[in-house]
Every structure is written in C-alpha cells, then in structure tokens.
Motif scaffolding. Structure first.
Motif, PDB file in Angstrom:
ATOM      1  N   TYR A  43       0.840  -1.192   0.000  1.00 13.35           N
ATOM      2  CA  TYR A  43       0.000   0.000   0.000  1.00 13.35           C
ATOM      3  C   TYR A  43       0.874   1.239   0.000  1.00 13.35           C
ATOM      4  O   TYR A  43       1.869   1.313   0.729  1.00 13.35           O
ATOM      5  CB  TYR A  43      -0.923  -0.006   1.230  1.00 13.35           C
ATOM      6  CG  TYR A  43      -1.918  -1.135   1.203  1.00 13.35           C
ATOM      7  CD1 TYR A  43      -3.094  -1.034   0.470  1.00 13.35           C
ATOM      8  CD2 TYR A  43      -1.670  -2.327   1.889  1.00 13.35           C
ATOM      9  CE1 TYR A  43      -4.011  -2.079   0.422  1.00 13.35           C
ATOM     10  CE2 TYR A  43      -2.572  -3.374   1.852  1.00 13.35           C
ATOM     11  CZ  TYR A  43      -3.741  -3.246   1.115  1.00 13.35           C
ATOM     12  OH  TYR A  43      -4.637  -4.282   1.060  1.00 13.35           O
ATOM     13  N   ASP A 102      -5.011   3.944  -1.574  1.00 10.03           N
ATOM     14  CA  ASP A 102      -5.019   2.495  -1.758  1.00 10.03           C
ATOM     15  C   ASP A 102      -5.816   1.784  -0.662  1.00 10.03           C
ATOM     16  O   ASP A 102      -6.374   0.720  -0.884  1.00 10.03           O
ATOM     17  CB  ASP A 102      -3.582   1.938  -1.691  1.00 10.03           C
ATOM     18  CG  ASP A 102      -2.700   2.431  -2.805  1.00 10.03           C
ATOM     19  OD1 ASP A 102      -3.244   2.861  -3.835  1.00 10.03           O
ATOM     20  OD2 ASP A 102      -1.469   2.384  -2.652  1.00 10.03           O
ATOM     21  N   LEU A 103      -5.795   2.368   0.537  1.00  4.63           N
ATOM     22  CA  LEU A 103      -6.385   1.741   1.714  1.00  4.63           C
ATOM     23  C   LEU A 103      -7.239   2.766   2.444  1.00  4.63           C
ATOM     24  O   LEU A 103      -6.798   3.888   2.681  1.00  4.63           O
ATOM     25  CB  LEU A 103      -5.274   1.227   2.641  1.00  4.63           C
ATOM     26  CG  LEU A 103      -5.703   0.628   3.977  1.00  4.63           C
ATOM     27  CD1 LEU A 103      -6.487  -0.662   3.757  1.00  4.63           C
ATOM     28  CD2 LEU A 103      -4.470   0.361   4.857  1.00  4.63           C
ATOM     29  N   GLY A 133     -10.041   2.128  -3.494  1.00  2.26           N
ATOM     30  CA  GLY A 133      -9.060   1.491  -2.624  1.00  2.26           C
ATOM     31  C   GLY A 133      -9.655   0.340  -1.835  1.00  2.26           C
ATOM     32  O   GLY A 133     -10.868   0.112  -1.858  1.00  2.26           O
TER      33      GLY A 133
END
Length: 256
Positions: free
Chosen positions: A7, A77-78, A114
């Motif tokens: 990530y 991404d997260l 994400g």
C-alpha cells in the motif's frame, strides 16, 4: 476484491477510536491504531502518504457529511471506516437509520477504488456493554452485509475476548489504552495479508481481581472525571469534537 500487500497511501475515517483516544503521547496528543498502522506501512513503502480525518464524538451522519467525500476524493489504496458506535450508545437511537447511514458511508468510500476496511468495534466487559449489546450486534450485522456488498474486509474486534479485558481500556472506560491500540493495529495488519508480528488476541496474564476499595475508588474517579462531563455534554447537546479539526486532514507523506 483481491488485497494488495503493498500500500502506498492510507486514509482513516471515523470518530475517537480512529483518532486514537486514549493512546496518549507526552505532548498531550493521541497516537492510536491508525497512526501505528501508518507507521508500519510507511516503513515498507517510500513516499507513503497518510491522512486521518477522524474527530472524536462524531456521529455517523456527521462522518458521512464531513469525512466520506474528502476521503473518497483522496483516491488512497487503503481506507478504513469505523463509526456508528457513538450513535448506538446514546439513550435514544434509531438503529436502522444508523445502519443505513453506515452503508451509505461504505458505498461512498468503496467508490474511491481502494481497499476498504470495516470493523466490528471492541466492547469493554461490563454493564454498559450488556445494556447496549443488542444495538451493537444489529449494527455489526449490517457492517458484515455492507462489507459483502462493497468488497470490504471486516475485522471482528467485538468477538475478541481479550479486547474486552478492562486492562486494555483507559480510565474513561470508553477508549482503548496504548496496548489496546497496538493490538488493533496488529489485527488490521494481519487482515491485510501482512506477516504477523504477534498474536493480537493473546490473553493477558492472569491477575487477581482488585479489591473492593480499589474498585470503589476507581468508580468514583470515573464518575467525577468522565461520566459527569459526558452526561453534561449530552444534556446540553454538545460534543467533545465540536470545533475540532481532523487529525491529519490532507493526504501527505507520512512523518512519524
């Protein structure tokens, strides 16, 4: 959704649990599981970026209105979302409305592309948990459904007997202490498919229960320092987060 073990960015959305109360630092600020997780992810990815939009006291409607749009626009991404518990712990609560708002928040964040992480929040063993257990379990059932719809990972902290241990909670009996937050960070880390560093759910060593006098003193201190101010805020319609900015409002390179 297939998880990516690498990530490069992380945005956290929520209330006091994600802000990091009560994992206190020497300067009076709070660290918490999200900061701990960000530090570990940053160590694996040069240029890693992190934002934490969480603000203590926020209800799920406020999280939807104030945090979800900016978080989704960050295209991280997260993304983690924890909310709704402040709602269900209030004396009067429309649980179905809370659940619908949480699903709306999850949908908005999932649209960002994400990996979305949801949580079944931990509960400290005691009378408060037992009183509100039906509401909490209704909320957590809807979290599971939302996760299935939106490809999210669910971390079941509520099902952990260890995280219910009062020794992992701060004196206010509402927030985890430093060790509790460390265990949550490890639980998220492992749920993302990363190599375990410890058993986050390992029971604490057995200890003799405190005597009556110690318990009584702790109860009085809790009532004076935490319960009375909390009741006062409820009666006057105030929140501990009123006027407070987000912890880390921009997605910027992480600096520990």
């Amino acid at each position: 959704m297939e998880m990516n073990a690498h990530y490069t960015s992380f945005v956290a959305v929520g209330d006091s649990f994600t802000e990091g109360m009560s994992d206190g630092l020497p300067d009076g600020s709070y660290r918490g599981w999200a900061d701990l997780l960000a530090a570990r992810l940053a160590a694996r990815s040069p240029g890693f970026r992190y934002a934490n939009l969480a603000v203590r006291g926020k209800l799920i409607g406020q999280i939807v209105d104030e945090q979800c749009g900016p978080a989704a626009a960050m295209d991280a991404d997260l993304v983690t979302l924890v909310g709704g518990l402040n709602d269900v712990l209030r004396p009067s609560c429309e649980v179905d409305r809370v659940c619908a708002l949480l699903d709306r928040a999850a949908a908005r964040l999932a649209d960002g592309g994400g990996q979305l992480v949801l949580m079944r929040s931990p509960g400290r063993r005691g009378p408060v948990l037992e009183r509100f257990r039906p509401r909490m379990e209704q909320l957590f059932a809807r979290i599971d459904e939302a996760a299935e719809r939106h490809g999210a990972v669910v971390i079941d902290l509520y099902g952990s007997r260890t995280l219910g241990d009062p020794r992992l909670w701060a004196d206010d009996r509402l927030h985890l202490n430093a060790e509790g937050h460390r265990r949550v960070a490890e639980a998220v880390w492992q749920a993302l498919g990363l190599d375990a560093e410890s058993d986050w759910d390992a029971p604490l060593p057995a200890a003799a229960p405190p005597g009556w006098g110690t318990r009584r003193a702790a109860d009085l201190r809790f009532a004076r320092e935490h319960l009375v101010p909390w009741v006062g805020r409820r009666l006057t319609g105030r929140s501990s987060g009123d006027g407070r900015p987000a912890k880390r409002p921009e997605l910027l390179p992480y600096e520990g």
